[in-house]
Scaffold this motif. Structure first.
Motif, PDB file in Angstrom:
ATOM      1  N   UNK A   1       4.900 -68.006  -1.624  1.00 16.00           N
ATOM      2  CA  UNK A   1       4.638 -69.431  -2.382  1.00 16.00           C
ATOM      3  C   UNK A   1       5.135 -69.028  -4.250  1.00 16.00           C
ATOM      4  N   UNK A   2       4.940 -67.792  -4.095  1.00 18.49           N
ATOM      5  CA  UNK A   2       5.995 -67.243  -5.493  1.00 18.49           C
ATOM      6  C   UNK A   2       6.113 -66.026  -5.335  1.00 18.49           C
ATOM      7  N   UNK A   3       7.358 -65.857  -6.468  1.00 19.17           N
ATOM      8  CA  UNK A   3       7.862 -64.866  -6.597  1.00 19.17           C
ATOM      9  C   UNK A   3       6.720 -63.508  -6.794  1.00 19.17           C
ATOM     10  N   UNK A   4       5.873 -63.126  -6.933  1.00 17.36           N
ATOM     11  CA  UNK A   4       5.266 -62.211  -7.118  1.00 17.36           C
ATOM     12  C   UNK A   4       4.571 -61.908  -5.890  1.00 17.36           C
ATOM     13  N   UNK A   5       3.798 -63.146  -5.284  1.00 15.71           N
ATOM     14  CA  UNK A   5       3.536 -62.970  -3.723  1.00 15.71           C
ATOM     15  C   UNK A   5       4.954 -62.461  -2.927  1.00 15.71           C
ATOM     16  N   UNK A   6       3.523 -60.825  -3.011  1.00 17.23           N
ATOM     17  CA  UNK A   6       4.966 -59.860  -1.101  1.00 17.23           C
ATOM     18  C   UNK A   6       4.052 -60.177  -0.188  1.00 17.23           C
ATOM     19  N   UNK A   7       3.053 -59.871  -0.221  1.00 19.58           N
ATOM     20  CA  UNK A   7       2.106 -59.790   0.521  1.00 19.58           C
ATOM     21  C   UNK A   7       1.871 -60.631   1.833  1.00 19.58           C
ATOM     22  N   UNK A   8       1.965 -61.915   1.459  1.00 21.67           N
ATOM     23  CA  UNK A   8       1.809 -63.176   2.508  1.00 21.67           C
ATOM     24  C   UNK A   8       2.878 -64.317   2.076  1.00 21.67           C
ATOM     25  N   UNK A   9       3.206 -64.296   3.465  1.00 21.28           N
ATOM     26  CA  UNK A   9       4.950 -65.549   3.638  1.00 21.28           C
ATOM     27  C   UNK A   9       4.223 -66.828   4.211  1.00 21.28           C
ATOM     28  N   UNK A  10       4.743 -68.450   4.301  1.00 26.50           N
ATOM     29  CA  UNK A  10       5.025 -69.067   5.273  1.00 26.50           C
ATOM     30  C   UNK A  10       6.241 -69.687   5.635  1.00 26.50           C
ATOM     31  N   UNK A  11       6.269 -69.793   6.663  1.00 27.29           N
ATOM     32  CA  UNK A  11       7.405 -70.596   7.714  1.00 27.29           C
ATOM     33  C   UNK A  11       7.671 -71.515   7.485  1.00 27.29           C
ATOM     34  N   UNK A  12       8.492 -72.640   7.301  1.00 27.51           N
ATOM     35  CA  UNK A  12       8.470 -74.285   7.472  1.00 27.51           C
ATOM     36  C   UNK A  12       9.816 -73.644   8.043  1.00 27.51           C
ATOM     37  N   UNK A  13       9.625 -75.245   8.765  1.00 29.97           N
ATOM     38  CA  UNK A  13      10.347 -76.474   9.246  1.00 29.97           C
ATOM     39  C   UNK A  13      10.958 -77.419   8.960  1.00 29.97           C
ATOM     40  N   UNK A  14      12.503 -77.316   9.277  1.00 26.02           N
ATOM     41  CA  UNK A  14      13.137 -79.544   8.970  1.00 26.02           C
ATOM     42  C   UNK A  14      13.595 -79.841   9.593  1.00 26.02           C
ATOM     43  N   UNK A  15      13.479 -81.806  10.167  1.00 27.65           N
ATOM     44  CA  UNK A  15      14.142 -81.982  11.888  1.00 27.65           C
ATOM     45  C   UNK A  15      15.104 -83.642  10.426  1.00 27.65           C
ATOM     46  N   UNK A  16      15.934 -82.967  10.676  1.00 27.67           N
ATOM     47  CA  UNK A  16      16.508 -84.382  10.048  1.00 27.67           C
ATOM     48  C   UNK A  16      17.380 -85.806  11.157  1.00 27.67           C
ATOM     49  N   UNK A  17      17.410 -86.153  11.108  1.00 30.05           N
ATOM     50  CA  UNK A  17      18.150 -87.258  11.796  1.00 30.05           C
ATOM     51  C   UNK A  17      18.649 -88.421  11.296  1.00 30.05           C
ATOM     52  N   UNK A  18      19.554 -88.739  12.185  1.00 31.76           N
ATOM     53  CA  UNK A  18      20.883 -90.046  11.630  1.00 31.76           C
ATOM     54  C   UNK A  18      20.689 -90.141  10.634  1.00 31.76           C
ATOM     55  N   UNK A  19      19.151 -91.200  10.188  1.00 29.17           N
ATOM     56  CA  UNK A  19      19.350 -92.284   9.229  1.00 29.17           C
ATOM     57  C   UNK A  19      19.340 -91.777   8.169  1.00 29.17           C
TER      58      UNK A  19
END
Length: 201
Positions: free
Chosen positions: A171-189
């Motif tokens: 979430x921020x540069x100073x946070x080093x003990x927690x992370x999150x995973x993102x997933x993205x899907x892009x369609x033809x449009x």
């Protein structure tokens, strides 16, 4: 004859279930369509075609979902954001969750390219970067992502999906003990959808 029709009907329903869009969402969906996919809960407008949603077909790791929907293109992009994952300096826990996502995605969409490397030495000494995986993720000098590009042969099979990406952030540069995973899907449009946004600038 009735038996034959029943078999064809079952095969059709099965094919839809196998190749259903991510989180029950498909390219070109309208606000009304997405509302149905969210169990009747209307998408919450954020800005610039973006809406916060909670689909019925959600993944246990992900707690936030954003979709891009335009009047002309309908739904053209999806992003899921996981809950925060507590991790040690080596990122062991978040790496494990990341790896768990790759197997089912590979089974469905095929081979992928993975990147887990230091891409910048601007902020921290290299030795420190090597010793703290999470620190390099937090300060942005490391990329940990996986990418799929859907081939032309599979384009229709996957309902117009062209790209899938998964990555790790904090979430921020100073946070080093927690992370999150993102997933993205892009369609033809998606290209037309984002171009329409750029046109108003």
């Amino acid at each position: 004859m009735k038996k034959l029709i029943s078999i064809f009907t079952l095969l059709f329903i099965y094919s839809l279930s196998v190749f259903a869009g991510p989180f029950g969402l498909d390219m070109g969906m309208t606000i009304e369509d997405v509302t149905k996919a969210c169990g009747g809960n209307e998408p919450e407008y954020i800005s610039d075609d973006r809406y916060y949603i909670q689909p019925v077909k959600s993944h246990p790791l992900f707690e936030g979902y954003v979709v891009w929907i335009s009047e002309t293109e309908g739904l053209y992009y999806i992003k899921g954001i996981s809950r925060e994952i507590q991790a040690n300096s080596y990122g062991t826990e978040v790496k494990q969750e990341f790896a768990k996502l790759l197997s089912p995605l590979e089974r469905k969409y095929g081979n992928f390219e993975i990147i887990d490397e230091i891409v910048s030495d601007d902020v921290l000494p290299y030795k420190l970067k090597q010793d703290s995986w999470m620190l390099t993720i937090a300060e942005g000098s490391r990329i940990c992502e996986a990418h799929w590009s859907v081939s032309e042969d599979d384009f229709e099979k996957f309902g117009g999906l062209t790209t899938i990406s998964v990555g790790v952030k904090t979430q921020a540069t100073y946070i080093t003990s927690k992370a999150y995973i993102w997933i993205e899907y892009g369609f033809a449009n998606a290209a037309d959808g984002f171009d329409n946004l750029d046109d108003v600038l």
